[in-house]
Design an enzyme around this catalytic site. Structure first.
Site: not given
Length: 306
Positions: A147-149
């Site tokens: 999700p960060y990416g």
């Protein structure tokens, strides 16, 4: 002398970028939300080193604060503020990443486009995910697997949209694992160095041979300054050290530099099969050598039949 806005100025890279700008004779307006991702006590010394006549600081949440006052008279914006961390971006925490990465960046791009200020945006190699081609070039298809990416790639798309539709001048930098003084305490090199200095245990999950490209923070700062001064609008650049290092490599170098051994505990990354053993009486019976011998024989037979 120019005036620059640095977001995330109390952080690892942001504080050292601000220091470099001040050393070059520029004026720096720094903003930081001082989020609780890691201790405020680790960020305040970073700010203390910047205090002076050419530096001003405001504790600002980019996701909801008025941004126009902070952009008055700036020649450019270094946007390093973000909610970091791959592991922490899963589950309910994702809402924080959407707010602090996507929403904050959208609002900053909106304000910067209106002010006519160039933006250098700090993205991440996490946008590539498990890149299929090595070395990974900027032309590789982004396929984030966290999700960060996803949020960092979303920010890149927002930058492209604002460039296309609102005339924003944006340069994107994809940092590959930056390390060095002031590194976030959750990062591997930071944890290794603290453990080595304090004489505490460091747990390595796996054999420690997994490797990645690492970039020294001073080199990352120089690349970021060059992007502001020289990059064409809309450019995307990888910022990497060109050196692939494993945890074992880092541990060996640090042990040599410190003149002491790290109390490293290597934890096997393997399935816990105690439940199926206890409840079903099953246990693996084939060694790795036996299994590979069987697969090798199968491959030889397949080739012989072709």
């Amino acid at each position: 002398m120019s005036r620059y806005l640095v977001t995330g100025c109390a952080g690892f890279i942001g504080s050292q970028l601000a220091a470099a700008l001040l050393a070059a004779g520029h004026e720096v307006a720094g903003v930081d939300a001082m989020s609780d991702y890691y201790a405020r006590a680790l960020k305040e010394p970073n700010l203390a080193g910047l205090e002076g006549g050419s530096f001003s600081f405001a504790e600002v949440d980019l996701a909801d604060a008025p941004l126009e006052p902070h952009l008055e008279g700036v020649a450019g914006v270094f946007h390093l503020a973000a909610q970091p961390g791959v592991r922490g971006s899963w589950g309910e925490s994702f809402a924080r990443y959407v707010r602090d990465n996507l929403l904050a960046t959208q609002r900053l791009l909106e304000a910067a486009a209106a002010a006519g200020a160039r933006v250098v945006f700090a993205s991440s190699s996490s946008v590539y995910g498990n890149a299929e081609v090595y070395p990974t070039s900027e032309d590789a298809r982004p396929q984030p697997i966290s999700p960060y990416g996803v949020t960092k790639l979303g920010c890149e798309h927002l930058a492209a949209a604002y460039a296309s539709q609102a005339g924003a001048d944006v340069v994107v930098l994809r940092y590959f694992t930056v390390y060095g003084p002031r590194q976030r305490p959750d990062m591997a090199f930071a944890r290794i160095t603290y453990a080595l200095v304090a004489g505490t245990e460091f747990h390595v999950y796996g054999d420690g041979r997994q490797s990645r490209d690492v970039t020294y923070v001073g080199d990352a700062v120089e690349a970021t300054l060059a992007a502001m001064a020289l990059a064409p609008s809309g450019a995307v650049y990888n910022v990497g050290g060109g050196t692939e290092a494993s945890l074992r490599d880092a541990i060996e170098i640090l042990e040599r530099l410190a003149g002491r051994r790290l109390d490293a505990r290597y934890e096997p990354v393997a399935a816990d099969t105690s439940r199926i053993r206890a409840e079903l009486g099953w246990a693996p019976a084939t060694s790795l050598e036996q299994g590979l011998a069987a697969q090798l024989a199968w491959a030889a037979g397949t080739v012989a039949r072709q």
